[in-house]
Design a protein around this motif. Structure first.
Motif, PDB file in Angstrom:
ATOM      1  N   CYS A 178      45.188  37.729  35.737  1.00  0.00           N
ATOM      2  CA  CYS A 178      44.104  37.344  36.637  1.00  0.00           C
ATOM      3  C   CYS A 178      42.744  37.678  36.034  1.00  0.00           C
ATOM      4  O   CYS A 178      42.628  38.540  35.155  1.00  0.00           O
ATOM      5  N   GLU A 179      41.728  36.991  36.523  1.00  0.00           N
ATOM      6  CA  GLU A 179      40.360  37.215  36.023  1.00  0.00           C
ATOM      7  C   GLU A 179      39.644  38.341  36.765  1.00  0.00           C
ATOM      8  O   GLU A 179      38.661  38.886  36.269  1.00  0.00           O
ATOM      9  N   GLY A 180      40.134  38.679  37.945  1.00  0.00           N
ATOM     10  CA  GLY A 180      39.496  39.750  38.699  1.00  0.00           C
ATOM     11  C   GLY A 180      40.302  40.135  39.922  1.00  0.00           C
ATOM     12  O   GLY A 180      41.101  39.346  40.438  1.00  0.00           O
ATOM     13  N   ALA A 181      40.104  41.362  40.407  1.00  0.00           N
ATOM     14  CA  ALA A 181      40.796  41.838  41.605  1.00  0.00           C
ATOM     15  C   ALA A 181      39.993  42.949  42.263  1.00  0.00           C
ATOM     16  O   ALA A 181      39.291  43.718  41.579  1.00  0.00           O
ATOM     17  N   LEU A 182      40.108  43.015  43.593  1.00  0.00           N
ATOM     18  CA  LEU A 182      39.378  44.006  44.385  1.00  0.00           C
ATOM     19  C   LEU A 182      40.319  44.675  45.380  1.00  0.00           C
ATOM     20  O   LEU A 182      41.232  44.026  45.908  1.00  0.00           O
ATOM     21  N   ILE A 214      44.288  43.518  49.041  1.00  0.00           N
ATOM     22  CA  ILE A 214      43.915  43.270  47.644  1.00  0.00           C
ATOM     23  C   ILE A 214      43.530  41.801  47.476  1.00  0.00           C
ATOM     24  O   ILE A 214      44.311  40.906  47.803  1.00  0.00           O
ATOM     25  N   VAL A 215      42.312  41.576  47.008  1.00  0.00           N
ATOM     26  CA  VAL A 215      41.820  40.225  46.762  1.00  0.00           C
ATOM     27  C   VAL A 215      41.933  39.947  45.266  1.00  0.00           C
ATOM     28  O   VAL A 215      41.422  40.708  44.444  1.00  0.00           O
ATOM     29  N   VAL A 216      42.610  38.855  44.934  1.00  0.00           N
ATOM     30  CA  VAL A 216      42.872  38.513  43.532  1.00  0.00           C
ATOM     31  C   VAL A 216      42.226  37.168  43.214  1.00  0.00           C
ATOM     32  O   VAL A 216      42.316  36.220  43.997  1.00  0.00           O
ATOM     33  N   HIS A 266      43.152  33.835  45.243  1.00  0.00           N
ATOM     34  CA  HIS A 266      42.273  32.672  45.118  1.00  0.00           C
ATOM     35  C   HIS A 266      42.096  32.333  43.643  1.00  0.00           C
ATOM     36  O   HIS A 266      42.246  33.203  42.771  1.00  0.00           O
ATOM     37  N   ASN A 267      41.728  31.076  43.391  1.00  0.00           N
ATOM     38  CA  ASN A 267      41.264  30.770  42.040  1.00  0.00           C
ATOM     39  C   ASN A 267      39.748  30.964  42.019  1.00  0.00           C
ATOM     40  O   ASN A 267      39.191  31.559  42.948  1.00  0.00           O
TER      41      ASN A 267
END
Length: 242
Positions: free
Chosen positions: A24-28, A46-48, A73-74
């Motif tokens: 993935c490009e990012g996660a929160l 967790i938001v991906v 999400h993309n």
């Protein structure tokens, strides 16, 4: 969290992302655990952001000792959720992104966070006079039902409906975000702590002692600056033929 076998939430979240979304490009990590509001039943939100997925999706699972809700999400699909949340005045996704702790970032999180913060600062769209009057009418209708109700079981649910509609009215009139369930009271507190205490006290007095007066007084105080209760002369959907 009351469970000695649980990993630290940030550690568990990072392990989760590394295992299930390694590219993935990012996660929160968002939600109650990062606000210091976690309870025994709290999970990890967790938001991906992963461009390999064509559409957004949500998935629940148990991993690393935690119940986990993954919001995937993309790099563009999240915008639909931002817009949808703005339209309904319930900023779930923007709030998660704005508040979230960065778990992984390949250079995409900063702009998305900024977009979320700008939306939150902007607030929901302002209500029209017509919509304000419509809300006044339906609150008045519920209040009249509540005042006249002699069946406690029915009155409990009318009161619940009033709590939701009056909280929405107060927040939207003041261009504030609204919420459902526990976010009703949280949203009110963000707006005005003193009013929130009055709000809770009024409904608590009814539920405990069947005293309706404080709810009636509260509703009238909320409606009064906007014309008070509304019944006579209200019309919805009327179209005259030429």
């Amino acid at each position: 969290m009351g469970d000695g076998n649980k990993l630290n939430p940030v550690e568990a979240a990072r392990l989760f992302v590394n295992k299930y979304f390694p590219h993935c490009e990012g996660a929160l990590l968002a939600g109650s655990v990062i606000r210091g509001e976690a309870t025994e039943t709290s999970d990890l939100d967790i938001v991906v952001f992963d461009k390999q997925f064509h559409t957004s999706y949500r998935e629940s699972m148990v991993a690393f000792g935690w119940r986990i809700e993954a919001f995937v999400h993309n790099l563009t699909s999240y915008k639909e959720y931002f817009f949808s949340d703005y339209e309904r005045a319930q900023p779930s996704m923007p709030r998660m992104v704005a508040e979230g702790i960065i778990l992984k970032d390949e250079g995409v999180i900063g702009p998305i966070k900024e977009e979320a913060k700008e939306l939150l600062d902007k607030g929901p769209k302002e209500w029209s006079t017509e919509l304000i009057n419509t809300k006044r009418y339906f609150i008045t209708d519920a209040l009249d039902d509540f005042i006249g109700c002699t069946n406690r079981a029915e009155a409990i649910f009318i009161a619940s409906s009033l709590a939701e509609s009056v909280s929405e009215f107060v927040l939207r009139i003041n261009k504030r975000w609204v919420g459902t369930s526990k976010w009703i009271i949280r949203s009110l507190r963000y707006y005005d702590v003193e009013f929130t205490n009055q709000f809770v006290e009024a409904f608590d007095e009814f539920y405990k002692n069947e005293d309706k007066q404080k709810i009636i007084q509260l509703v009238d105080e909320v409606l009064e600056p906007h014309g008070g209760r509304l019944f006579e002369g209200f019309s919805l959907g009327k179209i005259r033929r030429e």
